[in-house]
Design an enzyme around this catalytic site. Sequence first.
Site, PDB file in Angstrom:
ATOM      1  N   LYS A 255       1.014  -1.123   0.068  1.00  0.00           N
ATOM      2  CA  LYS A 255      -0.037  -0.042   0.087  1.00  0.00           C
ATOM      3  C   LYS A 255       1.002   1.122  -0.008  1.00  0.00           C
ATOM      4  CE  LYS A 255      -3.851   2.302   1.260  1.00  0.00           C
ATOM      5  NZ  LYS A 255      -4.042   2.501  -0.155  1.00  0.00           N
TER       6      LYS A 255
ATOM      7  N   ASN B 269     -12.784   3.645  -6.161  1.00  0.00           N
ATOM      8  CA  ASN B 269     -12.165   3.624  -5.009  1.00  0.00           C
ATOM      9  C   ASN B 269     -11.861   5.218  -4.815  1.00  0.00           C
ATOM     10  OD1 ASN B 269      -9.407   3.722  -4.192  1.00  0.00           O
ATOM     11  ND2 ASN B 269      -9.254   2.780  -5.962  1.00  0.00           N
TER      12      ASN B 269
ATOM     13  N   ASN C 285       4.356   6.795  -5.977  1.00  0.00           N
ATOM     14  CA  ASN C 285       2.905   7.248  -6.161  1.00  0.00           C
ATOM     15  C   ASN C 285       2.825   8.516  -6.814  1.00  0.00           C
ATOM     16  OD1 ASN C 285       0.049   7.628  -6.634  1.00  0.00           O
ATOM     17  ND2 ASN C 285      -0.298   6.714  -4.769  1.00  0.00           N
TER      18      ASN C 285
ATOM     19  N   CYS D  40      -1.903   8.790  -8.009  1.00  0.00           N
ATOM     20  CA  CYS D  40      -3.413   8.567  -7.245  1.00  0.00           C
ATOM     21  C   CYS D  40      -4.395   9.763  -7.625  1.00  0.00           C
ATOM     22  CB  CYS D  40      -3.143   8.696  -5.697  1.00  0.00           C
ATOM     23  SG  CYS D  40      -4.781   8.626  -5.008  1.00  0.00           S
TER      24      CYS D  40
ATOM     25  N   LYS E 142       5.273   5.555 -10.632  1.00  0.00           N
ATOM     26  CA  LYS E 142       3.959   5.280 -11.354  1.00  0.00           C
ATOM     27  C   LYS E 142       3.142   6.386 -11.750  1.00  0.00           C
ATOM     28  CE  LYS E 142      -0.313   2.510  -9.943  1.00  0.00           C
ATOM     29  NZ  LYS E 142      -0.921   1.691  -9.057  1.00  0.00           N
TER      30      LYS E 142
ATOM     31  N   ASN F 280      -2.290   4.101 -12.681  1.00  0.00           N
ATOM     32  CA  ASN F 280      -3.074   4.339 -11.789  1.00  0.00           C
ATOM     33  C   ASN F 280      -4.628   4.251 -12.412  1.00  0.00           C
ATOM     34  OD1 ASN F 280      -4.334   4.755  -9.238  1.00  0.00           O
ATOM     35  ND2 ASN F 280      -2.152   5.219  -8.715  1.00  0.00           N
TER      36      ASN F 280
ATOM     37  N   GLY G 194     -10.080  -1.732 -13.289  1.00  0.00           N
ATOM     38  CA  GLY G 194     -10.694  -3.272 -13.435  1.00  0.00           C
ATOM     39  C   GLY G 194     -10.862  -3.327 -15.074  1.00  0.00           C
TER      40      GLY G 194
ATOM     41  N   GLY H 106      -3.649  -2.433 -15.085  1.00  0.00           N
ATOM     42  CA  GLY H 106      -5.002  -1.936 -15.317  1.00  0.00           C
ATOM     43  C   GLY H 106      -5.756  -2.840 -16.091  1.00  0.00           C
TER      44      GLY H 106
ATOM     45  N   GLY I  70      -4.499  -5.711  -9.745  1.00  0.00           N
ATOM     46  CA  GLY I  70      -5.135  -4.971  -8.647  1.00  0.00           C
ATOM     47  C   GLY I  70      -6.588  -5.637  -8.401  1.00  0.00           C
TER      48      GLY I  70
HETATM   49  C1  LIG Z   1      -8.888  -0.376  -3.370  1.00  0.00           C
HETATM   50  C2  LIG Z   1      -7.723   0.213  -4.208  1.00  0.00           C
HETATM   51  C3  LIG Z   1      -6.789   0.673  -3.597  1.00  0.00           C
HETATM   52  C4  LIG Z   1      -5.570   1.403  -4.246  1.00  0.00           C
HETATM   53  N1  LIG Z   1      -4.660   1.842  -3.733  1.00  0.00           N
HETATM   54  C5  LIG Z   1      -3.609   2.248  -4.208  1.00  0.00           C
HETATM   55  C6  LIG Z   1      -2.257   2.773  -3.706  1.00  0.00           C
HETATM   56  O1  LIG Z   1      -2.255   2.982  -2.366  1.00  0.00           O
HETATM   57  N2  LIG Z   1      -1.170   3.364  -4.184  1.00  0.00           N
HETATM   58  C7  LIG Z   1      -1.412   3.520  -5.707  1.00  0.00           C
HETATM   59  O2  LIG Z   1      -0.312   3.674  -6.457  1.00  0.00           O
HETATM   60  N3  LIG Z   1      -2.324   2.636  -6.341  1.00  0.00           N
HETATM   61  C8  LIG Z   1      -3.572   2.171  -5.845  1.00  0.00           C
HETATM   62  N4  LIG Z   1      -4.435   1.561  -6.484  1.00  0.00           N
HETATM   63  C9  LIG Z   1      -4.369   1.482  -7.910  1.00  0.00           C
HETATM   64  C10 LIG Z   1      -3.877   0.400  -8.250  1.00  0.00           C
HETATM   65  O3  LIG Z   1      -2.452  -0.071  -7.773  1.00  0.00           O
HETATM   66  C11 LIG Z   1      -3.838  -0.039  -9.879  1.00  0.00           C
HETATM   67  O4  LIG Z   1      -3.153   1.025 -10.666  1.00  0.00           O
HETATM   68  C12 LIG Z   1      -5.216   0.102 -10.337  1.00  0.00           C
HETATM   69  O5  LIG Z   1      -6.478  -0.192  -9.701  1.00  0.00           O
HETATM   70  C13 LIG Z   1      -5.451  -0.378 -11.944  1.00  0.00           C
HETATM   71  O6  LIG Z   1      -5.232  -1.868 -11.967  1.00  0.00           O
HETATM   72  P1  LIG Z   1      -6.343  -2.938 -11.795  1.00  0.00           P
HETATM   73  O7  LIG Z   1      -7.304  -2.440 -12.883  1.00  0.00           O
HETATM   74  O8  LIG Z   1      -5.539  -4.088 -11.957  1.00  0.00           O
HETATM   75  O9  LIG Z   1      -7.147  -2.748 -10.418  1.00  0.00           O
HETATM   76  C14 LIG Z   1      -5.533   1.402  -5.727  1.00  0.00           C
HETATM   77  C15 LIG Z   1      -6.576   0.285  -6.393  1.00  0.00           C
HETATM   78  C16 LIG Z   1      -7.625   0.124  -5.732  1.00  0.00           C
HETATM   79  C17 LIG Z   1      -8.892  -0.351  -6.459  1.00  0.00           C
END
Ligand SMILES: Cc1cc2nc3c(=O)[nH]c(=O)nc-3n(C[C@H](O)[C@H](O)[C@H](O)COP(=O)(O)O)c2cc1C
Length: 297
Positions: free
Chosen positions: A44, A68, A123, A126, A161, A187, A212, A238, A260
């Site tokens: 995280k 989120n 990061n 975000c 990132k 992200n 997603g 992603g 993720g």
């Molecule tokens: C619940 C949640 C919390 C996340 N927290 C972070 C975070 O703390 N730092 C970060 O760089 N990305 C965070 N992300 C982004 C994910 O690391 C990722 O870049 C994004 O969800 C896209 O990938 P996915 O489609 O496989 O989920 C978060 C995503 C979700 C869904």
Amino acid sequence: MDLTTNVTGLQLRNPTILAAGILGSTASSLKRVMSSGAGAVVTKSIGVALREGHPGPVMIQTEHGFLNAIGLANPSYHEFTHELKEAKGEVPVIVSIFGRNAEEFKEVALGLIGAGPDAFELNLSCPHAEGYGASLGEDPNEVEKITRAVKEAVNVPVWVKLPPLTSIVKSGLAAQKGGADAVVAINTLPAMAIDIESRFPVLGNISGGLSGAAIKPVALKCVYDLYAALNIDIIGVGGVSSWRDALEFILAGASAIEIGSAVYEDMDVFRHISEGIARYLQDTGCDLEDVQGAAVR
Ligand SMILES: Cc1cc2nc3c(=O)[nH]c(=O)nc-3n(C[C@H](O)[C@H](O)[C@H](O)COP(=O)(O)O)c2cc1C
């Protein structure tokens, strides 16, 4: 089939990595992901001070993916040090860090370096925390400054990132200029949902980030463009939930993929994806290096 791959000098047993913010807050959850076959894990995002995050609801499922707005909730680097020490082991642990500026990033990196992270992921992406993340990642000068500050402070690989912008290549080049060993794309995308009965935005923070399947084509284009322009590793993230998704990213030039949202559906997604990639390579008589970037024209 050997899926071992070298990403910024780290040996990964396969190219699947847990994405930041998903089950990455404690040593025990990180270890659970390691045992489900991930090649590496990202924690995280950790900052200088404890943050409670945004008011709830902080996460909802829509028909298009998760939304989120956690708001960078984290225990602070002081508190996270012992979790990191305990999490070290089976596969590389990459620590995601955030800050308001280069000084804060440097403070967090130096605060955690003693606990032995294998790399840092900055990061800069975000989309739902004012003054942090994407607000910095959209400015190539900030990207370069922050990357350089961390790179000069620590002697482990630094991954940056990036947010999904049309100008992502500019931020990617700035990261490379600042000394980044890899860029990670992408992200979540800024997004929202509205409840038509109450006429209120659903998330406590009003808007948040979409993740997603819906964001996969966007992420893929970002990886493709970055691979064509940069000469450091590109890590794709992603909407990856199957080995076919993962392979698309590798064909677009990714050295590895982070996963993720799909982890919420299938804890063993890392093993399933690795097995699928291995089968594909076996069937086509290729190794990973042959396919990486093969779709880039
Ligand atoms: C619940 C949640 C919390 C996340 N927290 C972070 C975070 O703390 N730092 C970060 O760089 N990305 C965070 N992300 C982004 C994910 O690391 C990722 O870049 C994004 O969800 C896209 O990938 P996915 O489609 O496989 O989920 C978060 C995503 C979700 C869904």
